[in-house]
Enzyme design. Sequence first.
Site, PDB file in Angstrom:
ATOM      1  N   ARG A 212      52.670  44.621  32.246  1.00 26.77           N
ATOM      2  CA  ARG A 212      53.108  46.002  32.478  1.00 26.77           C
ATOM      3  C   ARG A 212      54.592  46.093  32.177  1.00 26.77           C
ATOM      4  O   ARG A 212      55.388  45.370  32.772  1.00 26.77           O
ATOM      5  CB  ARG A 212      52.892  46.410  33.940  1.00 26.77           C
ATOM      6  CG  ARG A 212      51.485  46.115  34.462  1.00 26.77           C
ATOM      7  CD  ARG A 212      50.607  47.331  34.363  1.00 26.77           C
ATOM      8  NE  ARG A 212      49.227  47.018  34.663  1.00 26.77           N
ATOM      9  CZ  ARG A 212      48.526  47.568  35.653  1.00 26.77           C
ATOM     10  NH1 ARG A 212      49.105  48.421  36.469  1.00 26.77           N
ATOM     11  NH2 ARG A 212      47.254  47.245  35.816  1.00 26.77           N
ATOM     12  N   GLU A 214      56.920  47.689  33.289  1.00 31.06           N
ATOM     13  CA  GLU A 214      57.534  48.444  34.386  1.00 31.06           C
ATOM     14  C   GLU A 214      59.048  48.339  34.240  1.00 31.06           C
ATOM     15  O   GLU A 214      59.584  47.247  34.141  1.00 31.06           O
ATOM     16  CB  GLU A 214      57.200  47.821  35.756  1.00 31.06           C
ATOM     17  CG  GLU A 214      55.758  47.466  35.967  1.00 31.06           C
ATOM     18  CD  GLU A 214      55.033  48.544  36.723  1.00 31.06           C
ATOM     19  OE1 GLU A 214      55.626  49.603  36.955  1.00 31.06           O
ATOM     20  OE2 GLU A 214      53.853  48.316  37.051  1.00 31.06           O
ATOM     21  N   ARG A 220      58.016  44.164  44.564  1.00 29.25           N
ATOM     22  CA  ARG A 220      56.567  44.010  44.398  1.00 29.25           C
ATOM     23  C   ARG A 220      56.063  44.241  42.978  1.00 29.25           C
ATOM     24  O   ARG A 220      54.867  44.293  42.755  1.00 29.25           O
ATOM     25  CB  ARG A 220      55.837  44.916  45.392  1.00 29.25           C
ATOM     26  CG  ARG A 220      56.000  46.383  45.134  1.00 29.25           C
ATOM     27  CD  ARG A 220      55.326  47.189  46.235  1.00 29.25           C
ATOM     28  NE  ARG A 220      55.080  48.551  45.850  1.00 29.25           N
ATOM     29  CZ  ARG A 220      56.019  49.494  45.739  1.00 29.25           C
ATOM     30  NH1 ARG A 220      57.285  49.203  45.968  1.00 29.25           N
ATOM     31  NH2 ARG A 220      55.695  50.716  45.382  1.00 29.25           N
ATOM     32  N   HIS A 221      56.977  44.395  42.023  1.00 23.73           N
ATOM     33  CA  HIS A 221      56.563  44.578  40.624  1.00 23.73           C
ATOM     34  C   HIS A 221      57.011  43.421  39.748  1.00 23.73           C
ATOM     35  O   HIS A 221      58.145  42.960  39.846  1.00 23.73           O
ATOM     36  CB  HIS A 221      57.161  45.869  40.050  1.00 23.73           C
ATOM     37  CG  HIS A 221      56.502  47.100  40.559  1.00 23.73           C
ATOM     38  ND1 HIS A 221      56.997  47.803  41.617  1.00 23.73           N
ATOM     39  CD2 HIS A 221      55.361  47.732  40.173  1.00 23.73           C
ATOM     40  CE1 HIS A 221      56.193  48.838  41.864  1.00 23.73           C
ATOM     41  NE2 HIS A 221      55.195  48.812  41.010  1.00 23.73           N
ATOM     42  N   GLU A 353      50.431  47.937  48.177  1.00 18.08           N
ATOM     43  CA  GLU A 353      49.097  48.029  47.572  1.00 18.08           C
ATOM     44  C   GLU A 353      48.718  46.652  47.027  1.00 18.08           C
ATOM     45  O   GLU A 353      49.443  46.058  46.244  1.00 18.08           O
ATOM     46  CB  GLU A 353      49.143  49.048  46.430  1.00 18.08           C
ATOM     47  CG  GLU A 353      47.832  49.184  45.686  1.00 18.08           C
ATOM     48  CD  GLU A 353      48.015  49.862  44.324  1.00 18.08           C
ATOM     49  OE1 GLU A 353      48.738  50.877  44.234  1.00 18.08           O
ATOM     50  OE2 GLU A 353      47.424  49.358  43.355  1.00 18.08           O
ATOM     51  N   SER A 356      43.289  48.001  43.698  1.00 20.37           N
ATOM     52  CA  SER A 356      42.765  49.360  43.584  1.00 20.37           C
ATOM     53  C   SER A 356      41.492  49.332  42.765  1.00 20.37           C
ATOM     54  O   SER A 356      41.289  48.433  41.942  1.00 20.37           O
ATOM     55  CB  SER A 356      43.801  50.318  43.005  1.00 20.37           C
ATOM     56  OG  SER A 356      43.919  50.124  41.634  1.00 20.37           O
ATOM     57  N   ARG A 404      50.517  39.724  44.713  1.00 21.18           N
ATOM     58  CA  ARG A 404      50.681  40.587  45.897  1.00 21.18           C
ATOM     59  C   ARG A 404      49.858  40.058  47.077  1.00 21.18           C
ATOM     60  O   ARG A 404      50.294  40.131  48.222  1.00 21.18           O
ATOM     61  CB  ARG A 404      50.245  42.010  45.567  1.00 21.18           C
ATOM     62  CG  ARG A 404      51.150  42.651  44.541  1.00 21.18           C
ATOM     63  CD  ARG A 404      51.508  44.036  44.956  1.00 21.18           C
ATOM     64  NE  ARG A 404      52.280  44.668  43.893  1.00 21.18           N
ATOM     65  CZ  ARG A 404      52.120  45.922  43.513  1.00 21.18           C
ATOM     66  NH1 ARG A 404      51.227  46.683  44.124  1.00 21.18           N
ATOM     67  NH2 ARG A 404      52.868  46.432  42.572  1.00 21.18           N
TER      68      ARG A 404
END
Length: 430
Positions: A212, A214, A220-221, A353, A356, A404
């Site tokens: 990703r 990001e 947390r990323h 999170e 998902s 995570r």
Amino acid sequence: MRKYTAEICEEDFGKEIELYGWVHEIRDLGGLVFLVLRDREGFAQITLPKKVVDRELFKKARKLRRESVIKVFGQVKEEKKAPNGFEIIPREIEILNVSDAPLPLEVTEKVPAELDTRLDNRFMDLRKPKIQAIFRVRHAVVQALREFFDRHGFIEVQTPKIVSTATEGGTELFPISYFEREAFLNQSPQLYKQTLMAAGFEKVLEIGPIFRAEEHNTVRHLNEAISVDIEVSFVDHEGVMRYLEEAVREVYEKVNERCERYLGWIGVDLEVPDTPFERLSYDDAVEIARKKGEDVNWGEDLSTSALKLIAEDYGGYYFIVDWPTESKPFYAMPYESDPEISKTFDLMKGWIEIASGAQRIHKYDLLVKRMRDQGLSPENFGFYLETFRYGMPPHAGWGMGLDRLMMAILGLQNIREAVLFPRDRHRLVP
Ligand code: AMO
């Protein structure tokens, strides 16, 4: 006989053994030299009384540099005053490789270092038992997940990581050059695991990297993470939520069973979470945040500040379910009775999170409509869309961030602690 330090027990007293490891510490008291040898399982005290050991050996031991790699051959002796109740009186110390000095990072935890310095010198940082223990637990977590899904009839698969389309939104894609074309690093195995439902696998598991782009640098990323993905046919979102909560519970149980020593090094006491995890609807979650003064627009993803407010009431594992359809990717199934809401869920631990998932749309026309609603071009999803025309079963699945999950299990404050060589906005080396 070759042994790890942690294997040495009373039965070895009086016997000669062989140890391999690093020189953790040296204490030279003149007539007596103490070495602490560190291997991957712990420590052993090597004692050299000048009057007892060979003269050359004594001289050699004195000159050893910390973090050099050695092989020690010697006799195990009971010694109540030594840290493990024994010491080794060496007959031979072989220096397999000398370490330079000064060290780029201290392995003894006497001098604390910043996370950045630690990650720059990660190979040294990982020598610390407390840090290495994180990865011993991580190994047990992955093993427990594989065992759980194998027992439930899942087939473990590996899907391509070089792909032609986005799955989770176009802005977070890493483009790469693929001969004369542009390609991307995969954000998620989403399209492939659904394709495997059309292929009749029925239950698949994949544990692999996701990429990703990001921009935000948060605790947390990461830009490369490991995701645990499942996809299951003939069940709805509730069906896969049950796999998720039971898998998480079993991970805790197995880590407790298998990693007692490593949890001790880290200083963590694991409490196995009770299942089923609580289900909190998106609407109720919004209500909690609003009551505490947070401005939340219905339909949007929940902000970090909103999640932190919700987590004041929900500290452990819980699901946030039934998200607005517009806040979730195109493949999530809307409720027939209320298409504004979707059969979706996030697994949370406090405000973070962890996973998902959703029941997926399995009808071609609805899927094309949802792509268009979200401004995507169905033409870009050729191979994926085709599978929906020739007998796609109803199905559901989820993706869980392994890094995570490690944060959640071990209470790590920064996701980078859970990763050997993290990739973030600024870190591409080591
Ligand atoms: P999602 O985008 O929510 O869903 O990702 C699933 C889980 O992967 C982890 N994760 C990350 N971890 C660290 N750094 C990141 N940048 C990062 N991005 C995601 C999170 C997250 O919950 N295809 C869907 C899953 C599905 O529906 O099956 C997906 O990718 O823990």
